[in-house]
Every structure is written in structure tokens, then in C-alpha cells.
Design a protein around this motif. Sequence first.
Motif, PDB file in Angstrom:
ATOM      1  N   VAL A   1       4.106 -10.544   4.253  1.00 15.69           N
ATOM      2  CA  VAL A   1       2.666 -10.623   3.982  1.00 15.69           C
ATOM      3  C   VAL A   1       2.170 -12.011   3.601  1.00 15.69           C
ATOM      4  CG1 VAL A   1       2.149  -8.227   3.493  1.00 15.69           C
ATOM      5  CG2 VAL A   1       3.084  -9.641   1.682  1.00 15.69           C
TER       6      VAL A   1
ATOM      7  N   ALA B   1       0.829  -1.207   0.000  1.00 14.68           N
ATOM      8  CA  ALA B   1       0.000   0.000   0.000  1.00 14.68           C
ATOM      9  C   ALA B   1       0.865   1.259   0.000  1.00 14.68           C
ATOM     10  CB  ALA B   1      -0.948  -0.015   1.188  1.00 14.68           C
TER      11      ALA B   1
ATOM     12  N   SER C   1     -20.632  -6.812   1.170  1.00 12.95           N
ATOM     13  CA  SER C   1     -21.928  -6.165   1.026  1.00 12.95           C
ATOM     14  C   SER C   1     -22.366  -6.054  -0.424  1.00 12.95           C
ATOM     15  CB  SER C   1     -21.872  -4.780   1.666  1.00 12.95           C
ATOM     16  OG  SER C   1     -20.785  -4.076   1.133  1.00 12.95           O
TER      17      SER C   1
ATOM     18  N   LEU D   1      -2.532  -2.176  -9.098  1.00 14.30           N
ATOM     19  CA  LEU D   1      -3.944  -2.295  -9.467  1.00 14.30           C
ATOM     20  C   LEU D   1      -4.172  -3.300 -10.597  1.00 14.30           C
ATOM     21  CD1 LEU D   1      -5.088   1.442  -9.295  1.00 14.30           C
ATOM     22  CD2 LEU D   1      -5.174  -0.320  -7.520  1.00 14.30           C
TER      23      LEU D   1
ATOM     24  N   GLU E   1     -10.245  -6.786   8.382  1.00 18.09           N
ATOM     25  CA  GLU E   1     -10.580  -7.982   7.610  1.00 18.09           C
ATOM     26  C   GLU E   1     -10.912  -9.186   8.475  1.00 18.09           C
ATOM     27  OE1 GLU E   1      -7.942  -9.176   4.529  1.00 18.09           O
ATOM     28  OE2 GLU E   1      -8.007  -7.224   3.545  1.00 18.09           O
TER      29      GLU E   1
ATOM     30  N   ARG F   1     -15.539   4.580  -0.098  1.00 15.85           N
ATOM     31  CA  ARG F   1     -15.154   5.633   0.813  1.00 15.85           C
ATOM     32  C   ARG F   1     -14.347   6.685   0.102  1.00 15.85           C
ATOM     33  NH1 ARG F   1     -14.565   5.360   6.315  1.00 15.85           N
ATOM     34  NH2 ARG F   1     -12.678   6.530   6.044  1.00 15.85           N
TER      35      ARG F   1
ATOM     36  N   ARG G   1      -0.444  -9.232  -3.669  1.00 16.66           N
ATOM     37  CA  ARG G   1      -1.544  -8.303  -3.512  1.00 16.66           C
ATOM     38  C   ARG G   1      -2.709  -8.952  -2.769  1.00 16.66           C
ATOM     39  NH1 ARG G   1      -5.333  -5.180  -7.817  1.00 16.66           N
ATOM     40  NH2 ARG G   1      -7.094  -5.853  -6.556  1.00 16.66           N
ATOM     41  N   ALA G   2      -2.991 -10.212  -3.114  1.00 16.01           N
ATOM     42  CA  ALA G   2      -4.096 -10.906  -2.458  1.00 16.01           C
ATOM     43  C   ALA G   2      -3.811 -11.086  -0.966  1.00 16.01           C
ATOM     44  CB  ALA G   2      -4.329 -12.254  -3.115  1.00 16.01           C
ATOM     45  N   ALA G   3      -2.521 -11.190  -0.602  1.00 18.97           N
ATOM     46  CA  ALA G   3      -2.177 -11.409   0.804  1.00 18.97           C
ATOM     47  C   ALA G   3      -2.190 -10.122   1.613  1.00 18.97           C
ATOM     48  CB  ALA G   3      -0.800 -12.064   0.893  1.00 18.97           C
ATOM     49  N   SER G   4      -2.098  -8.973   0.949  1.00 12.56           N
ATOM     50  CA  SER G   4      -2.053  -7.702   1.671  1.00 12.56           C
ATOM     51  C   SER G   4      -3.452  -7.311   2.118  1.00 12.56           C
ATOM     52  CB  SER G   4      -1.498  -6.600   0.767  1.00 12.56           C
ATOM     53  OG  SER G   4      -0.216  -6.948   0.332  1.00 12.56           O
ATOM     54  N   PRO G   5      -3.559  -6.832   3.375  1.00 10.04           N
ATOM     55  CA  PRO G   5      -4.868  -6.406   3.856  1.00 10.04           C
ATOM     56  C   PRO G   5      -5.452  -5.315   2.957  1.00 10.04           C
ATOM     57  CG  PRO G   5      -3.290  -6.473   5.655  1.00 10.04           C
ATOM     58  CD  PRO G   5      -2.522  -6.689   4.388  1.00 10.04           C
ATOM     59  N   ASP G   6      -6.708  -5.460   2.625  1.00  9.28           N
ATOM     60  CA  ASP G   6      -7.359  -4.498   1.744  1.00  9.28           C
ATOM     61  C   ASP G   6      -8.819  -4.347   2.175  1.00  9.28           C
ATOM     62  OD1 ASP G   6      -8.226  -2.890  -0.279  1.00  9.28           O
ATOM     63  OD2 ASP G   6      -7.860  -4.311  -1.903  1.00  9.28           O
ATOM     64  N   PRO G   7      -9.066  -3.538   3.216  1.00  9.65           N
ATOM     65  CA  PRO G   7     -10.412  -3.412   3.765  1.00  9.65           C
ATOM     66  C   PRO G   7     -11.441  -3.018   2.701  1.00  9.65           C
ATOM     67  CG  PRO G   7      -8.853  -2.156   5.080  1.00  9.65           C
ATOM     68  CD  PRO G   7      -8.090  -2.693   3.913  1.00  9.65           C
ATOM     69  N   GLU G   8     -11.017  -2.180   1.771  1.00  9.28           N
ATOM     70  CA  GLU G   8     -11.921  -1.718   0.727  1.00  9.28           C
ATOM     71  C   GLU G   8     -12.586  -2.893  -0.002  1.00  9.28           C
ATOM     72  OE1 GLU G   8      -9.572   1.285  -0.462  1.00  9.28           O
ATOM     73  OE2 GLU G   8     -11.273   2.639  -0.284  1.00  9.28           O
TER      74      GLU G   8
ATOM     75  N   ARG H   1      -0.469 -14.090   5.863  1.00  6.74           N
ATOM     76  CA  ARG H   1      -1.774 -14.511   5.351  1.00  6.74           C
ATOM     77  C   ARG H   1      -2.017 -15.996   5.645  1.00  6.74           C
ATOM     78  NH1 ARG H   1      -6.223 -11.859   4.683  1.00  6.74           N
ATOM     79  NH2 ARG H   1      -4.992 -10.138   3.894  1.00  6.74           N
TER      80      ARG H   1
ATOM     81  N   PRO I   1      -2.467   4.248   3.904  1.00  7.84           N
ATOM     82  CA  PRO I   1      -2.728   4.411   2.483  1.00  7.84           C
ATOM     83  C   PRO I   1      -3.541   3.211   1.996  1.00  7.84           C
ATOM     84  CG  PRO I   1      -0.372   4.533   2.960  1.00  7.84           C
ATOM     85  CD  PRO I   1      -1.046   4.062   4.196  1.00  7.84           C
TER      86      PRO I   1
ATOM     87  N   TRP J   1     -15.369   0.718   9.954  1.00  2.54           N
ATOM     88  CA  TRP J   1     -14.902   1.080   8.619  1.00  2.54           C
ATOM     89  C   TRP J   1     -15.822   2.094   7.953  1.00  2.54           C
ATOM     90  CZ3 TRP J   1     -11.055   1.247   5.352  1.00  2.54           C
ATOM     91  CH2 TRP J   1     -11.275   1.283   3.982  1.00  2.54           C
TER      92      TRP J   1
ATOM     93  N   LEU K   1      -4.677   0.255  -0.368  1.00  2.00           N
ATOM     94  CA  LEU K   1      -4.012  -0.584  -1.362  1.00  2.00           C
ATOM     95  C   LEU K   1      -4.619  -0.365  -2.742  1.00  2.00           C
ATOM     96  CD1 LEU K   1      -1.919  -2.818  -1.868  1.00  2.00           C
ATOM     97  CD2 LEU K   1      -3.734  -4.471  -1.505  1.00  2.00           C
TER      98      LEU K   1
ATOM     99  N   HIS L   1     -12.441  -6.043   0.922  1.00  2.00           N
ATOM    100  CA  HIS L   1     -13.056  -6.954   1.882  1.00  2.00           C
ATOM    101  C   HIS L   1     -14.517  -6.587   2.121  1.00  2.00           C
ATOM    102  CE1 HIS L   1     -13.500  -9.417   5.451  1.00  2.00           C
ATOM    103  NE2 HIS L   1     -13.884  -8.354   6.130  1.00  2.00           N
ATOM    104  N   PHE L   2     -14.772  -5.312   2.411  1.00  2.00           N
ATOM    105  CA  PHE L   2     -16.146  -4.919   2.723  1.00  2.00           C
ATOM    106  C   PHE L   2     -17.008  -4.849   1.469  1.00  2.00           C
ATOM    107  CE2 PHE L   2     -14.001  -3.412   6.594  1.00  2.00           C
ATOM    108  CZ  PHE L   2     -14.727  -4.169   7.492  1.00  2.00           C
TER     109      PHE L   2
END
Lengths: 269, 274
Positions: free
Chosen positions: B191, A209, A262, A237, B224, A269, A248-255, B195, B263, B247, B265, A257-258
Motif C-alpha cells: 500500500v 480494511a 463534499s 480507527l 479515489e 452510506r 492507513r493514509a495510504a489505504s484506499p478509503d472512498p468514504e 500510494r 469491507p 459511489w 476501512l 475521500h468523498f
Amino acid sequence: MTVLEFDHVTKVYSVRGAGQIKALDDVSFTLESGRTIGLVGQSGSGKSTIAKILTQLETPTSGQVRLDGQPIPRRGAGLRAYRQTLRMVFQDPFASLNPYHSIRYHLERPLRLDAVVPQAELEDEVRRLLHRVRLEPDAVIDRRPHELSGGQRQRVAIARALASRPRLLVADEPVSMLDVSLRLGVLNLLADLGRDEGLGVLYITHDLATARHFSDEILVLNQGQVVERGTADDVILRPQHPYTRELRAASPDPEKHFASLSGSHGGAR
Amino acid sequence: MRDALLSVHDFSVTYDVDPPVEAVKHVTLELRRGEILGLAGESGCGKTTLAYGVQRLLKAPAVITSGSVVFHDASGEDVEVDRLDAEQMRRFRWDKVSMVFQGAMNALNPVAPIGAQLEDVFVVHRPQMSRAERREAVAELLEIVKVGRQRARSFPHELSGGMRQRVMIAMALALRPQLMVMDEPTTALDVLVQREILRQISQLRHEFGFTVVFITHDLPLLLEISDRIAIMREGEIVELDTAERIWTNPQDDYTKTLLSSFPRLTGERGVVVR
């Protein structure tokens, strides 16, 4: 303007019992002044070997590293001059400053050693450096590292790196040990300095990130090889290589995820 | 509504130094059975002190100045943790609540094989077990965390960071506790390994049904994996809500600051002026 050039660099370590290990395998890239390259990859991918070669702690097995088109001098005045051109910012601001010495001492030392300014201007230069990293000189100049916060210490370490007026900065995980609310400040500072001073910055990290936001270009290393390179947004991206996708798949990505929780509306956001 | 596992009421800890530091201030918290509660905050906010405090793991100069901790055992019995005597406390710890310590990668004894270190748990807490039973239990644990039974004779330095972390999780799992407190369990790992470990924790939780308190400063990670998140600052819980509401609709200014410190991702650029 190209400052640094890695030209087909390979580094092989001979390990007893394990044979030969290729820490770097035919790595080539160029770093321009005023630009930042993010170097990402997991532990053991070869990131630190690149930093070690840059600081001349290791020499390449084959290939060449050039600064302004010239090979890196191996010894003597040439090596000293090279080291003045390239400075490091280390991961741990608690270990990289000497606990016995004041902040003034930390900044005066490179100024004296590299004879950056005349003796009479030392104090002014130290204050100018502190200003540049956005520390209030009067508040910190006579303090020792333990009296400062982690973020303040890392700013001192950056000021120290800048003292010799380098053209290249190698930042090896410069914020991973800092509190999260301080990280952006330090990274923004590095970005500003890079731009304002025309510094080339090599940002070594495994945090995708921050790599995306602070680099112009990203190089993804896996087992010593550059598996993907491109502009920061392209690599993160729209990753092409399976390894980059995995990272990338292993890095936390709340965006994401949520959004996946939903359905259509989340994550906006 | 799931039932409560641990009720912490008005809990305070002070470090009795000069001047005294109020590390945890009047924290009230109810942990629900089976959930993952994320505890987030920056260094010095009191998150580790709180986690240690509820298990009475703190040493002087730390003093618990107020509050009560009640553990609602699966048997239906309520254990008032602050009323246990030394022997009862010894039995309670690890059996009901276990911990994966901060810097767990270096928490293993470097001069003993990992199998022997795992066996110690049974020697102390299950003295009736025979040696053969202990060995089998250790082998089974190593299989569960996918280190493999053949590694029981390995020394910690022969294992990678991720494997050592799994051994620590095996140790925490040994007595099938109802609550596992994990203090920065993946911070030192890269990472990909992180995971893998997280996936394993979630799988083990499905299988064994324990509750998790996950302490870290890595808010994106917590968002997450957690059901609920408590945000701590200067010894107080400033906000406690489901991960999704933290969130999408954070209430406290500090929560907002923390969220904006990371930041994104894949989200919009623009956190940084560049």
C-alpha cells in the motif's frame, strides 16, 4: 485458552555484503483458540518470517515459540504432531493445489497421513469437509483444480487445511488473488470456522480494511518490530503509531475521500 | 465539457476458440481529453481485452468482430485506428497511446540495463536522434520518475518493485503520448509504494496532460483516483458514470454488488457477521 505463544522472538539473517538483518525484533504475542489475530505491515516487515517460524521452516535466533505451553518440537513424531495442529492456507489457490490430482485425492491425503478417520470412513469425511467449506460434494469431488474457479479452489485449500483437525490456521493473504466478489465469502467462511471450531487464526495481510473486519486483534509490524497492537477497531480507527497512521493514509478509503470532497454530507452510506 | 480523445463505437472482440468466447460485446465509449477513466471488473470480464483491442494489440485467436475506434489527435486530425496499415500502426503506437502492462514489474528484460531498454524506444520511434541525445532523454526520464539518472546502468533485479514500476512508467512516458493505458499498474505493490506511484502518476498527468485509462479490480482505489468509472461485466460496460455518482448512487445491480464486496476501512462494521 492460549494456544500459541510468541515469547520475545528475534530472527536475524546474515546476508553477504549487507551484514545482519533483523527480520524479527523481540516479537511477543499470544493467540487464543477461537480468536483471530491480524498481522499487517508492508513488504519486508517480517510477516512472512513469523509464518516461516510457525511452520518450522526457520528457527528463531533467540526467544521461544510455544504451543500449549510447550516449545515446538524440532523433529520426529513431535514435529509431525505439531504440523497436524497448525495448518496453512496459502495465497495462490492456482499454485497450491496439484493440477494432476482430483479434489478427492487432495482431501484424502491428509486424512490418511494423519490417520484422522478409519479407511472405511474416508469418503464420508471428504464429503463432510466439502460441506463445511460450502462446496457441493457431488459437483466437485471428482474434478481437478483447473475445473474450479479461484474461490472454489481456495475453499478446497481450506478444507484440506481443516482435514487434520488443526487448532491453528495460518492464512497468508488468503484472498488477495481472488476476485473481489468472492473475497468476502472466503473470509466469512474462515471467520465462521474459527468461531465454530474454536480455531485460532493468524490472518496475514497488507489489506487494512479486511484485517479490521476479520480480526479480533491487530498487530502492526514494521521492520521486524511490533509497533502497535490492540483491538481491530482501535488500531485502524484510532491509530497511535506514526507508521500505522501512514499505512492507513495510504489505504484506499472512498468514504473519507468523498466526505472530504463534499464537505459535511458526503460518505454517509 | 472537455473534448473527446478516443471514440470507441460498437466494439466487439471474440476469441475464436471452441466454443467461441465473446470477450467484448458492442462497447461504445468516449474518452475525454485529460480525464482518468477507471475500468473496473473481475477477471474474465474483458477489461484487458478491450484495452488491448482498441490499440489492435490482440493476437489470434482474438478477432475484432465489429466496431470502430477513432483517435482525436491533438493536432486536430482524426485517426481511424482500425484503418491504419501496419507501418502507420507501428508509428501510432507508443507515440500517441502507450501502455503500462499488467505485471510490469516483470516486463523488463532481465539481462539488459534499464537505460538501454528505455533507449530502444527512441531508436525505433525517433531514429533521427543522436546517441548522445538519446542518452540525455533517458536520463531526463529517469529523473522525472524519480529513479535517478545514475540508475540507467542498473539491471532490473537491482531495483525494487516500486522502482521497476517507475521505469515502466518512464518508458510509457518517453514519447509524451496523449493517452496512457495502465493495466493493473500497482496490484503487486504494497500500500505505501502503491500510494507513492499513484501520487506520481497524478503529478505527471498535471505536468504532461495525458489521459489515463486505469484498469484494476480494486474499486476503492478507482473511486479515489478516477474522474469517471466504467464497470464491466461479461464483456459489456454495465455502468459508466462519475466516480462520485458510482459511489453515492450506483444504478446497476452488479455495481452495487462490487461496492458491497469491499469491507470499509473506516465505515460501519457489519459487512461481516462477526
